[in-house]
Design a protein around this motif. Sequence first.
Motif, PDB file in Angstrom:
ATOM      1  N   ALA B 167       0.771  -1.255   0.007  1.00 44.20           N
ATOM      2  CA  ALA B 167      -0.022   0.007   0.035  1.00 44.20           C
ATOM      3  C   ALA B 167       0.713   1.178   0.152  1.00 44.20           C
ATOM      4  O   ALA B 167       0.490   2.233  -0.519  1.00 44.20           O
ATOM      5  N   GLU B 168       2.072   1.137   0.621  1.00 43.11           N
ATOM      6  CA  GLU B 168       2.951   2.226   0.833  1.00 43.11           C
ATOM      7  C   GLU B 168       3.519   2.702  -0.640  1.00 43.11           C
ATOM      8  O   GLU B 168       3.744   3.664  -0.901  1.00 43.11           O
ATOM      9  N   SER B 171       0.926   2.347  -4.509  1.00 43.74           N
ATOM     10  CA  SER B 171      -0.556   2.840  -4.419  1.00 43.74           C
ATOM     11  C   SER B 171      -1.128   2.825  -5.949  1.00 43.74           C
ATOM     12  O   SER B 171      -2.297   3.106  -5.874  1.00 43.74           O
ATOM     13  N   VAL B 400       0.772   6.151   3.445  1.00 43.75           N
ATOM     14  CA  VAL B 400      -0.260   5.496   2.556  1.00 43.75           C
ATOM     15  C   VAL B 400      -1.362   6.423   2.261  1.00 43.75           C
ATOM     16  O   VAL B 400      -1.806   7.324   2.722  1.00 43.75           O
ATOM     17  N   ASP B 401      -1.497   6.540   0.805  1.00 40.73           N
ATOM     18  CA  ASP B 401      -2.205   7.156   0.210  1.00 40.73           C
ATOM     19  C   ASP B 401      -3.761   6.657  -0.493  1.00 40.73           C
ATOM     20  O   ASP B 401      -4.603   7.459  -1.132  1.00 40.73           O
ATOM     21  N   ILE B 402      -3.859   5.531  -0.213  1.00 37.88           N
ATOM     22  CA  ILE B 402      -5.129   4.677  -0.665  1.00 37.88           C
ATOM     23  C   ILE B 402      -5.512   4.188   0.712  1.00 37.88           C
ATOM     24  O   ILE B 402      -5.070   4.292   1.915  1.00 37.88           O
ATOM     25  N   THR B 404      -6.730   2.234   3.885  1.00 34.11           N
ATOM     26  CA  THR B 404      -5.937   0.958   4.512  1.00 34.11           C
ATOM     27  C   THR B 404      -6.858   0.632   5.636  1.00 34.11           C
ATOM     28  O   THR B 404      -7.661   1.653   6.390  1.00 34.11           O
ATOM     29  N   ASN B 450      -7.209   8.222   5.409  1.00 32.76           N
ATOM     30  CA  ASN B 450      -7.253   7.063   4.811  1.00 32.76           C
ATOM     31  C   ASN B 450      -7.004   5.616   5.602  1.00 32.76           C
ATOM     32  O   ASN B 450      -7.037   4.894   5.173  1.00 32.76           O
TER      33      ASN B 450
END
Lengths: 430, 539
Positions: B167-168, B171, B400-402, B404, B450
Amino acid sequence: MIRKTRVKGTWLAATVLAVGSLFATALPAHAETGVSSSEIKLGITLPLTGAASPGYNKIGNAMNAYFKYVNDNGGVNGRKITLIQKNDEYSPQLSIAKTNELVLKDKVFALVGPLGTANYTSVHKSVGIAKRGVPSLFLNTGFSGFGNKKTYPTSFMILPSYAMEAKIMAKFLKENYAGKKLGIVYQNDEFGIDGLGAFKAAGTKFDVSVAYTSGTQSAATAQTWVSQLAAGGAQVVVFFGVTSATAPLLAVAAAAKYAPQWILGSVGADPLTLRALGVPLAVLNGALTPAGNPSPNDTSDEYVKQFQEINTKYNTGTAFDDYVLQGMNIGLMTVQALRAAGSNPTRKGLISAMENKGSTFASVAYSPLGYSKTSNVGHTGYYMAVMDANGDRKPFGGKVTLYTTDSGSGPVVVSTFKRPAMPAKGLPNN
Amino acid sequence: MRNFKFKRALTLIAVTSLLSITVVSIPTAAQAAPACDGKVPVQTCGGATSDGAPYAMMVPANFNGTVYLYSHGYRPNVAVPAGIPGYGGYTVTNTPQPGPNATVIGALLAKGYGVVGSGFARQGWNADSAIKTNVELVGLFKKQFTKTTKVVAWGESLGGFITQALAEKHSDLFSAAAPLCMASDITPLMTMAGDALWGIKTFFDPTIKGGNYSAGAAGYAEAMGDLVKVFTVIGTLQAAFAANASAPAWPATSKVPDAIKAIPSRSALVMIALMSGIPMQSAHFDSTSAPSVLPVASQTSFILAINPAFAALENVANAAALAVLATHDLELQAGGAVFDNTTTDYAARIAEEQFIWASALSGNSGIGGLLSVLAASPRAKANPAAVEKLKTLTSHSGKVDIPTILFTGTADPVTTAGNQQSVVDKYATYWADKWVAARKAGDRKRPANNQLVLWNFPSAKYTKYTAAGAPDTSVPAATGTNHCNFTTSQYMAIADLLAYASANGKNLSGGPLLTKIRKAGNMTYDRGYSAPQLKYYGG
């Protein structure tokens, strides 16, 4: 400082901590957790059952009785107080679970009178009392560590610390029992160590030192304590533990015809509870103890008289003793704190009220209160008292000589402090 | 203190299997192009990525375009002799695993989702290679199933670590991710393992090597020998607890001074748990209850001193095998010893906990005695080059920009709740920095949050007792305890939350979120909760 703010979507406490004042948003006072237009919800954890419960199990009901009395007289700014008691059985792990229930499920406004040093240490850390900004008033523990305002910014003590108590006892021992063989029995945790450290700093040397682990107190273990004390020839024995340990100690010593001068720490010296646990009156006669409050039998005291009346009506059938007196007094101080927080109390406002006005609150105890913006220390002193053949407690030397001090290296001094008068009818009007 | 005897119950303490390998029957294919069986309603494809890692893809006929990429947990990189709790009889396998278990996989397929998972090219701590494998696998899946619109990642334990890293770092490939019971960065994790092993060695059997294993077959033999010794110690302690839980004897292999042996061995076990960060609630021991048949006075001492020791015993047993195997594994990868406690102040480490568990530690005298042993014992020294190499392995930034979704049990003895908390805290810093930067740029709109953080708390009391008053360890592990101990309902709730986040670009929140997790059971969203941070993060 934590601030409660809703962000779009989910909410992140740690983020709020990190950005601090960027999130500052004033909540409407009436929307505060645990406060409605008609009710203020408070919570307490304490041992209602189990070996450590005798005496302590009366405190919550006594507080409740006082709150009912206040509720019947208009409540606090029109709101009734509800106290939710949770039984932690003196288990730190259970204290965490029960406090979580109080804070998350019951959504109390504040904790009042949470009991036990290990218990509150674990609660504060694991529940995140400070992080959540939950006011925790009038801790029923004298552990001096709780006086650290930086670590415990939302917590407020009420009892003088164990260190203060030990310093005052040390001075008394020096002045009255110089040359005698001294013994001590203490709870082998931060409670006893807090006192032991202060004795050491004061230069008191014990010829016999006996430690017991909390939870192990029984007639069998008391047998070993008494054997060690007697073998060491202790003539004056200081006891620094809980009542459920005092009782077997005194009972076993009496059976063994070992009769030193007992000096019982304030925590474990309630005569009524000791008698209920089987300690003969004759054994208590002459025992010394530091005391912060007047005797619960002293009806000449305006606080005691008022509280006894409330106890008779609202706590029917419960014998009035030190624990009931303590519970009622916490109730009295809580109501003053709530009133001082204003007509629409917030948690932040309650903490501020404690810091700014707490030191002026009426309290049954004789010594000054140490609350301020930089201090969450409660009462700061004791007088020495002696128990008589009736199980009552009288000031040593015939009159109250109040000693005050701090938990550090400050001196023990005789105080001329005059406590505030009991509010009319026991109903605060601050 | 009363002598508590629980002969029958303690023989029942068992270590939960830490291996959960969902076997999927897949067509064999040694090349990148998937070989598919063409079956309906679910088509299964197999193959291998360029690193040789086998994978499995399962896609229903009514595929809705969203696929779940699952990363499995730690599997040892060496065979483990039979009889070792948790891993005994294991042989190294890279069987692909496309989901937590067959039930969950079936449920996802029934909903029209695809599932995919690799067995990874190597076992052991394999995060760096597994990330590459997964990235390639996503491309292969999309190529094979062109209807794919969304890819979500999830995984458990080491797989949770891999998922967070995906995820990091990637993304662009994923629309949402759920690291479950995630492992932390390897250095603090190895410190936890090292502290536990060193504690067992120091108190109970100094012939345990505990690390710094030799290269090759000799090192393997040393590690397996350690496994046997560690579990011999644990077995001996179990027997001692059974005979006299109040004052259990020390194992004969212990070389602590006789004066220290006056302290019950159970207190040393509690010390090991506290100093290494292992929780004090275990699968069957809540640290809060006592048999009702005991007299009241004995109940209190049982609650304060005995039950926590049982919890420590059970949790240390659960963590021990992984501690040895991971130490052996990471030393091989790093080229030398990675655990170093030459400067560790164990007194400071337990400074707060010792107040809370004073009775279980036999009071301040017991604490002082046990700490004196730790202070006087030879310390483990790491190989500096190996430590540096360890630092080059993937670690979490928290950036993280999505969306989680994090979920773990607060009494997980292997990947403790502090592992999850560390990522929560890192993300908090990341978010705060973004917010400050936005304000500096004149943007008053807060960045999106997020990260959805969920916890599974054990009940306040859950220890079961027989009519005779003995602890009953034959019942299932309590919720919130044990490693990655999730129910199907919880897995499916996470899957649903992932689907929502994937479709909407943000996590579910408010009432719908609370309803969803309430229905799943034992999932808590508590914005005020903060798990105890692992102290060894600070060294």
